[in-house]
Design an enzyme around this catalytic site. Structure first.
Site, PDB file in Angstrom:
ATOM      1  N   SER A   8      61.730  20.284  33.517  1.00 40.66           N
ATOM      2  CA  SER A   8      62.917  20.586  33.713  1.00 40.66           C
ATOM      3  C   SER A   8      63.456  21.804  33.019  1.00 40.66           C
ATOM      4  CB  SER A   8      63.750  19.316  33.448  1.00 40.66           C
ATOM      5  OG  SER A   8      64.041  19.303  32.275  1.00 40.66           O
ATOM      6  N   VAL A  54      65.979  22.705  31.211  1.00 43.91           N
ATOM      7  CA  VAL A  54      66.723  22.414  29.690  1.00 43.91           C
ATOM      8  C   VAL A  54      65.626  21.828  28.946  1.00 43.91           C
ATOM      9  CG1 VAL A  54      68.636  21.239  28.610  1.00 43.91           C
ATOM     10  CG2 VAL A  54      69.086  21.773  30.907  1.00 43.91           C
ATOM     11  N   CYS A  55      64.935  20.817  29.311  1.00 48.49           N
ATOM     12  CA  CYS A  55      63.891  20.315  28.574  1.00 48.49           C
ATOM     13  C   CYS A  55      62.794  21.372  28.017  1.00 48.49           C
ATOM     14  CB  CYS A  55      62.918  19.301  29.061  1.00 48.49           C
ATOM     15  SG  CYS A  55      63.941  17.858  29.654  1.00 48.49           S
ATOM     16  N   GLY A  56      62.571  22.439  28.714  1.00 50.04           N
ATOM     17  CA  GLY A  56      61.805  23.572  28.538  1.00 50.04           C
ATOM     18  C   GLY A  56      62.286  24.495  27.391  1.00 50.04           C
TER      19      GLY A  56
END
Length: 170
Positions: free
Chosen positions: A44, A46-48
């Site tokens: 995702s 934001v996670c990246g």
């Protein structure tokens, strides 16, 4: 957002897979601070951004002798591809099966969606939660809170050590 485990709570121990043939047990890291970064999913956006930021500030975490562990419900093969793509230098743990079991122990699991909260925990050297924070899923929580919590741990350790030395000198 769930109400994640609060500061002062003993961190639940766990063993999770890092690779198909390697596991990591939290209690084996006692004696040093540990950062647990629960996040929803490897790929995702934001996670990246979040894990890439943590990878960049890893030297700052290491100054405090802290170990960073990423945790999501993705499997080890997904983690391996994600870590390779992002050139990560810290382990990603697979809370895969039973799905979200560790996230549930930290009250950081979204059962309706089957993913982890975007939750951060800083554990002290004894395995007690010194700081925790749950960010909205769509918001990168950054690293400032983690660094502040690590600095507070260092200050407490230094202060305690100075007190002990002063006490023994009398």
């Amino acid at each position: 957002m769930s109400s994640i485990l609060a500061a002062g709570t003993a961190a639940p121990d766990f063993t999770l897979r890092v690779t198909p043939d390697q596991s990591l047990t939290l209690s084996n890291l006692r004696g040093r601070p540990v950062i647990l970064a629960f996040y929803p999913a490897d790929w995702s956006p934001v996670c990246g951004d979040q894990v890439t930021l943590y990878n960049e500030v890893l030297p700052e975490f290491h100054k405090h002798k802290a170990e960073l562990l990423g945790v999501s419900v993705d499997g080890v093969w997904c983690h391996a591809a994600f870590a390779r793509d992002r050139r990560l230098h810290f382990p990603l743990l697979a809370d895969f099966e039973p799905k979200g079991e560790v996230a549930r122990k930290y009250s950081a699991y979204r059962a309706n969606e089957g993913i982890c909260e975007r939750a951060l925990f800083v554990l002290d050297r004894q395995g007690v939660i010194a700081w925790s924070y749950c960010s909205p899923i769509a918001v990168n929580p950054g690293a400032d809170g983690i660094i502040d919590a690590l600095e507070n741990l260092t200050d407490e350790t230094n202060g305690h050590g100075q007190f002990e030395n002063a006490h023994h000198e009398k």
